[in-house]
Design a protein around this motif. Structure first.
Motif, PDB file in Angstrom:
ATOM      1  N   THR A 730       4.222   8.017 -38.416  1.00 47.69           N
ATOM      2  CA  THR A 730       5.332   7.332 -39.063  1.00 47.69           C
ATOM      3  C   THR A 730       5.506   5.939 -38.471  1.00 47.69           C
ATOM      4  OG1 THR A 730       6.982   8.120 -37.473  1.00 47.69           O
ATOM      5  CG2 THR A 730       6.513   9.536 -39.381  1.00 47.69           C
ATOM      6  N   ALA A 731       6.207   5.084 -39.212  1.00 44.41           N
ATOM      7  CA  ALA A 731       6.469   3.733 -38.723  1.00 44.41           C
ATOM      8  C   ALA A 731       7.291   3.779 -37.444  1.00 44.41           C
ATOM      9  CB  ALA A 731       7.200   2.929 -39.802  1.00 44.41           C
ATOM     10  N   ARG A 732       8.236   4.733 -37.363  1.00 47.58           N
ATOM     11  CA  ARG A 732       9.071   4.865 -36.166  1.00 47.58           C
ATOM     12  C   ARG A 732       8.207   5.190 -34.928  1.00 47.58           C
ATOM     13  NH1 ARG A 732      14.484   6.053 -35.545  1.00 47.58           N
ATOM     14  NH2 ARG A 732      14.657   6.445 -37.779  1.00 47.58           N
ATOM     15  N   GLU A 733       7.222   6.071 -35.125  1.00 46.55           N
ATOM     16  CA  GLU A 733       6.348   6.434 -34.006  1.00 46.55           C
ATOM     17  C   GLU A 733       5.511   5.246 -33.546  1.00 46.55           C
ATOM     18  OE1 GLU A 733       5.047  11.003 -34.319  1.00 46.55           O
ATOM     19  OE2 GLU A 733       4.639   9.849 -36.145  1.00 46.55           O
ATOM     20  N   ILE A 734       5.054   4.428 -34.496  1.00 41.66           N
ATOM     21  CA  ILE A 734       4.267   3.253 -34.129  1.00 41.66           C
ATOM     22  C   ILE A 734       5.088   2.308 -33.267  1.00 41.66           C
ATOM     23  CG2 ILE A 734       3.088   1.202 -35.030  1.00 41.66           C
ATOM     24  CD1 ILE A 734       2.367   2.844 -37.500  1.00 41.66           C
ATOM     25  N   VAL A 735       6.312   2.041 -33.697  1.00 39.44           N
ATOM     26  CA  VAL A 735       7.189   1.147 -32.934  1.00 39.44           C
ATOM     27  C   VAL A 735       7.457   1.723 -31.546  1.00 39.44           C
ATOM     28  CG1 VAL A 735       9.502   0.148 -32.836  1.00 39.44           C
ATOM     29  CG2 VAL A 735       8.253   0.183 -35.001  1.00 39.44           C
ATOM     30  N   LEU A 738       4.381   1.393 -29.225  1.00 33.95           N
ATOM     31  CA  LEU A 738       4.091   0.021 -28.801  1.00 33.95           C
ATOM     32  C   LEU A 738       5.055  -0.474 -27.732  1.00 33.95           C
ATOM     33  CD1 LEU A 738       3.234  -1.594 -32.266  1.00 33.95           C
ATOM     34  CD2 LEU A 738       1.658  -1.069 -30.419  1.00 33.95           C
ATOM     35  N   ARG A 739       6.242   0.168 -27.644  1.00 25.76           N
ATOM     36  CA  ARG A 739       7.209  -0.137 -26.587  1.00 25.76           C
ATOM     37  C   ARG A 739       7.564  -1.620 -26.501  1.00 25.76           C
ATOM     38  NH1 ARG A 739       4.472   3.629 -21.820  1.00 25.76           N
ATOM     39  NH2 ARG A 739       4.626   5.601 -22.957  1.00 25.76           N
ATOM     40  N   GLY A 740       7.735  -2.224 -27.652  1.00 24.41           N
ATOM     41  CA  GLY A 740       8.160  -3.611 -27.677  1.00 24.41           C
ATOM     42  C   GLY A 740       7.086  -4.615 -27.358  1.00 24.41           C
ATOM     43  N   ALA A 741       5.810  -4.189 -27.269  1.00 27.88           N
ATOM     44  CA  ALA A 741       4.738  -5.114 -26.900  1.00 27.88           C
ATOM     45  C   ALA A 741       4.435  -6.110 -28.011  1.00 27.88           C
ATOM     46  CB  ALA A 741       3.482  -4.326 -26.547  1.00 27.88           C
ATOM     47  N   ILE A 742       4.799  -5.760 -29.255  1.00 23.69           N
ATOM     48  CA  ILE A 742       4.529  -6.648 -30.389  1.00 23.69           C
ATOM     49  C   ILE A 742       5.835  -6.910 -31.124  1.00 23.69           C
ATOM     50  CG2 ILE A 742       3.259  -6.915 -32.553  1.00 23.69           C
ATOM     51  CD1 ILE A 742       1.119  -5.085 -31.455  1.00 23.69           C
ATOM     52  N   ASP A 743       6.091  -8.172 -31.379  1.00 25.51           N
ATOM     53  CA  ASP A 743       7.298  -8.570 -32.102  1.00 25.51           C
ATOM     54  C   ASP A 743       7.374  -7.858 -33.460  1.00 25.51           C
ATOM     55  OD1 ASP A 743       8.233 -10.801 -34.342  1.00 25.51           O
ATOM     56  OD2 ASP A 743       9.554 -10.696 -32.587  1.00 25.51           O
ATOM     57  N   ARG A 744       8.596  -7.450 -33.847  1.00 21.71           N
ATOM     58  CA  ARG A 744       8.770  -6.650 -35.066  1.00 21.71           C
ATOM     59  C   ARG A 744       8.274  -7.390 -36.313  1.00 21.71           C
ATOM     60  NH1 ARG A 744      11.817  -1.968 -35.867  1.00 21.71           N
ATOM     61  NH2 ARG A 744      11.310  -1.181 -37.939  1.00 21.71           N
ATOM     62  N   ARG A 745       8.532  -8.679 -36.378  1.00 17.38           N
ATOM     63  CA  ARG A 745       8.082  -9.452 -37.549  1.00 17.38           C
ATOM     64  C   ARG A 745       6.557  -9.510 -37.590  1.00 17.38           C
ATOM     65  NH1 ARG A 745       9.994 -13.677 -40.802  1.00 17.38           N
ATOM     66  NH2 ARG A 745       8.382 -14.091 -42.351  1.00 17.38           N
ATOM     67  N   ARG A 746       5.959  -9.720 -36.433  1.00 18.79           N
ATOM     68  CA  ARG A 746       4.493  -9.766 -36.385  1.00 18.79           C
ATOM     69  C   ARG A 746       3.897  -8.398 -36.702  1.00 18.79           C
ATOM     70  NH1 ARG A 746      -0.190 -11.624 -35.514  1.00 18.79           N
ATOM     71  NH2 ARG A 746      -1.693 -10.634 -34.126  1.00 18.79           N
ATOM     72  N   LEU A 747       4.549  -7.332 -36.229  1.00 19.11           N
ATOM     73  CA  LEU A 747       4.083  -5.988 -36.535  1.00 19.11           C
ATOM     74  C   LEU A 747       4.065  -5.756 -38.038  1.00 19.11           C
ATOM     75  CD1 LEU A 747       3.209  -3.147 -35.727  1.00 19.11           C
ATOM     76  CD2 LEU A 747       5.637  -2.572 -35.414  1.00 19.11           C
ATOM     77  N   GLU A 748       5.097  -6.221 -38.729  1.00 15.78           N
ATOM     78  CA  GLU A 748       5.139  -6.068 -40.185  1.00 15.78           C
ATOM     79  C   GLU A 748       3.989  -6.826 -40.843  1.00 15.78           C
ATOM     80  OE1 GLU A 748       8.982  -7.416 -41.287  1.00 15.78           O
ATOM     81  OE2 GLU A 748      10.029  -5.625 -40.532  1.00 15.78           O
ATOM     82  N   ASP A 749       3.677  -8.019 -40.315  1.00 12.38           N
ATOM     83  CA  ASP A 749       2.565  -8.800 -40.860  1.00 12.38           C
ATOM     84  C   ASP A 749       1.231  -8.071 -40.657  1.00 12.38           C
ATOM     85  OD1 ASP A 749       4.182 -10.860 -41.716  1.00 12.38           O
ATOM     86  OD2 ASP A 749       3.966 -12.014 -39.875  1.00 12.38           O
ATOM     87  N   ILE A 750       1.063  -7.513 -39.468  1.00 11.92           N
ATOM     88  CA  ILE A 750      -0.188  -6.803 -39.178  1.00 11.92           C
ATOM     89  C   ILE A 750      -0.324  -5.590 -40.086  1.00 11.92           C
ATOM     90  CG2 ILE A 750      -1.412  -5.456 -37.434  1.00 11.92           C
ATOM     91  CD1 ILE A 750      -0.220  -7.309 -35.318  1.00 11.92           C
ATOM     92  N   MET A 751       0.763  -4.850 -40.273  1.00  8.99           N
ATOM     93  CA  MET A 751       0.711  -3.676 -41.143  1.00  8.99           C
ATOM     94  C   MET A 751       0.389  -4.077 -42.581  1.00  8.99           C
ATOM     95  SD  MET A 751       1.401  -1.016 -39.203  1.00  8.99           S
ATOM     96  CE  MET A 751       2.126   0.281 -40.185  1.00  8.99           C
ATOM     97  N   ALA A 752       0.948  -5.201 -43.027  1.00  5.50           N
ATOM     98  CA  ALA A 752       0.660  -5.671 -44.380  1.00  5.50           C
ATOM     99  C   ALA A 752      -0.799  -6.050 -44.528  1.00  5.50           C
ATOM    100  CB  ALA A 752       1.558  -6.869 -44.722  1.00  5.50           C
ATOM    101  N   MET A 753      -1.332  -6.706 -43.500  1.00  2.00           N
ATOM    102  CA  MET A 753      -2.744  -7.087 -43.543  1.00  2.00           C
ATOM    103  C   MET A 753      -3.645  -5.852 -43.548  1.00  2.00           C
ATOM    104  SD  MET A 753      -5.130  -9.362 -43.568  1.00  2.00           S
ATOM    105  CE  MET A 753      -4.492 -10.951 -43.030  1.00  2.00           C
ATOM    106  N   LEU A 754      -3.339  -4.880 -42.719  1.00  4.15           N
ATOM    107  CA  LEU A 754      -4.142  -3.657 -42.659  1.00  4.15           C
ATOM    108  C   LEU A 754      -4.126  -2.924 -43.993  1.00  4.15           C
ATOM    109  CD1 LEU A 754      -3.105  -2.353 -39.123  1.00  4.15           C
ATOM    110  CD2 LEU A 754      -5.423  -2.965 -39.818  1.00  4.15           C
TER     111      LEU A 754
END
Length: 794
Positions: A730-735, A738-754
């Motif tokens: 789930t998206a919650r588990e991914i966040v 990652l324990r805050g290692a990746i900014d939430r906005r950037r994480l959304e961009d990466i998920m969109a690209m994937l």
């Protein structure tokens, strides 16, 4: 009737044969070898009176195919005898299969012929390597054909029918097969091949229709649809615009495919009527323009539209895409652009193979290598056949070094590395080979001459090879060693060690040294034969590498043997001991060294080697009957992957055949040091191990090698999803992970690209209990029955 009957008047017989097929309700297709080279062949329905003229016009098309669509051909393209027989039995269990026609071109391959309840396109399983042979099931459909009569170009023998042929059985009398039956058979066949082989491509599944999500992607596609005139002709040079509707049309013929329907690009949307799928402008640029990823495709569209990416919502940030951008021009169709290959037609884009552990049965090749492997396994409390094989290969390679060469001229110098997590008993594999070396009447002189200390300096390596020109470097924690000796910031003296390893792969046929290196002169060493026995954890190994190691060629020179995920089972009382070497194994070591009755046998003995003298004599291993074709076909197939694989991985392909040849030589000499023969069994094994290594490298490099922090973040997110396999995440588990290692906005961009790159999917799966769960899955782990959520909706 069988196709083996040869008429007195071939031309007359060919006409009668094709008219006979027409009379029985089939559509005959003139074929040159395995495929027709006639423009528009798939849409031509000849009349009886046109057959003679067609034969005169295409006199080189002496074979005769049958058009598929209403005719369904279940093609068991499986050269492995046992797998083919199993799949043939599965096919015979299909409803009506006992009445289906059976055609044989190159046994044990076989094709079953049915009548379609509903004509549709091709269905295929994934491609798998089974005992070194490429295997796949294809259900030939619309736009395809199979050769029914004539001479097989590979066997020079006639295609044959088991019992009746289409000249005996009218089309209307063929047993009917339904789409659901085909789908179930393909799924079952794919599961069977997956259970016995190694996947090299995934089974093609229908692509979910997805709209581009996120403001940037959506705006690029909207802008492209609003002004198609500005980019369509640049992508498709033959596109035509309809005066009435304003839609741009690209014919299937111009796309080099045999479908009858076109692609339509209109302000209301884009539709591929050939595949009956909707798509986006970005997807078109990826599929037909050569863009390596969605970002490159979107930027190309922005350039044609005269719009800055930032204007459409792009923020100047690197998503971490690492693929090389191909030429954004339409790839022209081949000269025979309407040719539908029987064995290659309508293939899906190449998919990186799954890199699972080497199948355990491949850990025990024939001869001394397999015998040593079994002994080492029996010495371990935590036995690992894979790491034992790594040790045995390097050990035998060192024992026979310099004195043997294979049929292609290559020697036994091999860089073999086992990838395994901690706890797989690597220490015993190192100690066991040393004990085996010392078990002859020459005692520890053998291990002193054979084994080198870990490579820490260039003078140290040169000194060892000066003393013993055939040597084995045992590199524990090989990944850590790589980290210290590769990369842009590596000290020059360490970088030269890596460069020397690459030089030494070609040195056994010449010399090495005689030049200034690392501030010290290295004397000329004639025909050094260095082998490397490496062990590393996967994470340490991949983290040590960069894309430069691919282009430089280091990675391709390694033979990687992956242990896989299954942990070794503890054995409380191992049956073998390194303190008690069986006499038969000691004798094998002595024979490989060239010792006879505990004595030197002249210059051929390995322990008499001098670094300033050319080895003499040199024994050449020979190929058994037909084995050269087996090797060359394998090498050609691997090299042909250059057409479909990402360009950055192409240097690796050049080394796969070499690695296979070295592996085959080592095992062949281990079977018979006096008269080594590379048999079909040995070469098949060597091809399979070399291809396994390639699969590990391709998947490992794609999943793990990052050249900057941004790319590393991209990979880290993808790994979060890939590692969960069929369970999804789930998206919650991914966040959380990652324990805050990746900014939430950037994480959304990466998920969109994937998701846009179709590497992952957000999908909804309904369980047997009726509960629904929404998860992210990697593309290869998406469960059957999961419904992909369009990106815009996600």
């Amino acid at each position: 009737m069988t196709a083996s009957a040869q008429p007195e008047n071939p031309s007359q017989s060919l006409a009668e044969l094709r008219r006979g097929l027409l009379a029985n309700g089939y559509v005959p297709v003139p074929v040159d070898g395995k495929r027709p080279k006639i423009k528009g062949w798939s849409s031509f329905r000849p009349k009886p009176e046109q057959i003679d003229g067609q034969i005169r016009r295409y006199s080189d098309h002496t074979n005769t195919g049958i058009l598929c669509g209403e005719v369904v051909a279940v093609d068991i393209d499986v050269p492995d005898i046992y797998a083919a027989e199993h799949l043939r039995t599965m096919a015979l269990a299909l409803p009506g299969a006992d009445r289906a026609l059976q055609r044989i071109g190159r046994a044990p391959k076989v094709t079953f012929i049915f009548r379609a309840s509903d004509a549709r396109r091709k269905k295929i399983t994934g491609k798998y390597i089974v005992n070194g042979l490429e295997c796949q099931i294809e259900i030939l459909g619309q736009g395809q054909q199979f050769v029914a009569f004539g001479i097989h170009p590979d066997t020079d023998k006639a295609y044959e029918w088991t019992g009746a042929s289409p000249l005996d059985v009218p089309f209307a009398d063929l047993p009917e097969i339904h789409a659901e039956t085909i789908d179930a058979f393909v799924a079952d066949a794919d599961a069977y091949l997956a259970s016995i082989g190694t996947a090299i491509s995934k089974r093609a599944e229908p692509r979910a229709v997805q709209a581009i999500g996120g403001s940037f992607w959506k705006q690029v596609n909207s802008a492209a649809l609003a002004e198609p005139d500005r980019w369509v002709r640049d992508l498709f040079s033959t596109a035509t615009k309809e005066a009435g509707t304003g839609a741009w049309r690209i014919t299937s013929e111009d796309l080099g495919r045999s479908l009858e329907e076109d692609i339509s690009i209109h302000q209301d949307g884009i539709r591929d009527f050939g595949t009956e799928k909707a798509c986006t402008a970005v997807e078109l640029v990826i599929d037909y323009g050569g863009a390596a990823n969605p970002k490159m495709a979107a930027f190309w569209l922005c350039e044609r539209l005269g719009r800055a990416p930032k204007e459409l919502g792009w923020e100047d940030r690197d998503i971490g895409a690492r693929m090389t951008l191909g030429s954004l021009t339409k790839v022209p169709a081949a000269a025979n652009d309407n040719v539908q290959k029987e064995d290659e037609a309508d293939e899906e884009p190449a998919v990186l193979p799954q890199a699972t552990g080497l199948p355990e049965h491949l850990c025990f090749p024939p001869g001394a290598v397999g015998d040593f492997t079994r002994f080492i396994v029996g010495c371990a409390r935590f036995p690992s056949p894979h790491l034992s094989l790594v040790a045995s290969l390097a050990f035998v390679a060192g024992l026979i070094g310099r004195r043997y060469r294979g049929p292609t001229g290559l020697r036994s110098n091999l860089y073999v590395v086992g990838l395994a997590e901690s706890g797989f008993g690597k220490d015993i594999t190192i100690r066991a080979t040393s004990a085996l070396a010392d078990s002859t009447s020459w005692g520890n002189k053998v291990s002193e001459a054979l084994f080198a200390d870990q490579i820490r300096s260039l003078p140290g390596l040169a000194g060892k090879l000066r003393k013993s020109p055939s040597a084995i470097a045992v590199q524990d924690e090989f990944g850590r060693w790589l980290a210290e000796h590769t990369g842009r910031n590596t000290a020059s003296h360490r970088a030269e060690i890596t460069a020397s390893l690459m030089e030494l792969t070609g040195a056994p046929t010449g010399f090495w040294g005689g030049q200034e290196k690392a501030g010290g002169n290295i004397p000329r060493i004639v025909a050094p034969c260095l082998s490397v026995h490496g062990v590393s954890t996967p994470s340490t190994f991949w983290n040590a590498l960069s894309s430069g190691n691919i282009s430089e060629g280091l990675l391709g020179r390694l033979v990687l043997i992956d242990v896989g995920n299954a942990e070794p089972v503890k054995v409380r009382r191992p049956p073998n001991s390194i303190e008690d070497i069986p006499t038969v194994l000691s004798q094998q070591v002595a024979e490989l060294l060239g010792l006879s009755a505990g004595k030197f046998t002249g210059s051929f003995c390995a322990l008499s080697a001098r670094s300033d003298e050319k080895p003499h004599p040199i024994m050449t291993a020979q190929w058994g009957d037909g084995v050269d074709d087996l090797f060359e076909d394998f090498d050609d197939r691997i090299r042909a992957m250059k057409r479909t694989i990402d360009p950055q991985y192409r240097p690796i392909l050049n080394r796969v055949g070499e690695n296979s040849a070295r592996l085959a030589l080592i095992v062949a000499v281990g079977c018979d040091p006096k008269e080594p023969i590379v048999t079909r069994e040995i070469q098949t094994w060597a091809n399979a191990v070399a291809e396994h290594s390639l699969n590990v490298i391709l998947r490992g490099a794609n999943d793990n090698i990052a050249d900057n922090d941004r790319a590393a973040e991209y990979l880290r997110v993808r790994q979060q999803i890939t590692r969960r396999g069929s369970d999804g995440i789930t998206a919650r588990e991914i966040v959380k992970n990652l324990r805050g290692a990746i900014d939430r906005r950037r994480l959304e961009d990466i998920m969109a690209m994937l998701r846009q790159a179709r590497e992952i999917h957000l999908a909804k799966l309904t369980t047997e209990s009726g509960q629904s769960k929404m998860r992210f899955w990697s593309a290869e782990s998406l469960p059957n029955g999961a419904v992909i959520v369009p990106i815009e909706a996600g």
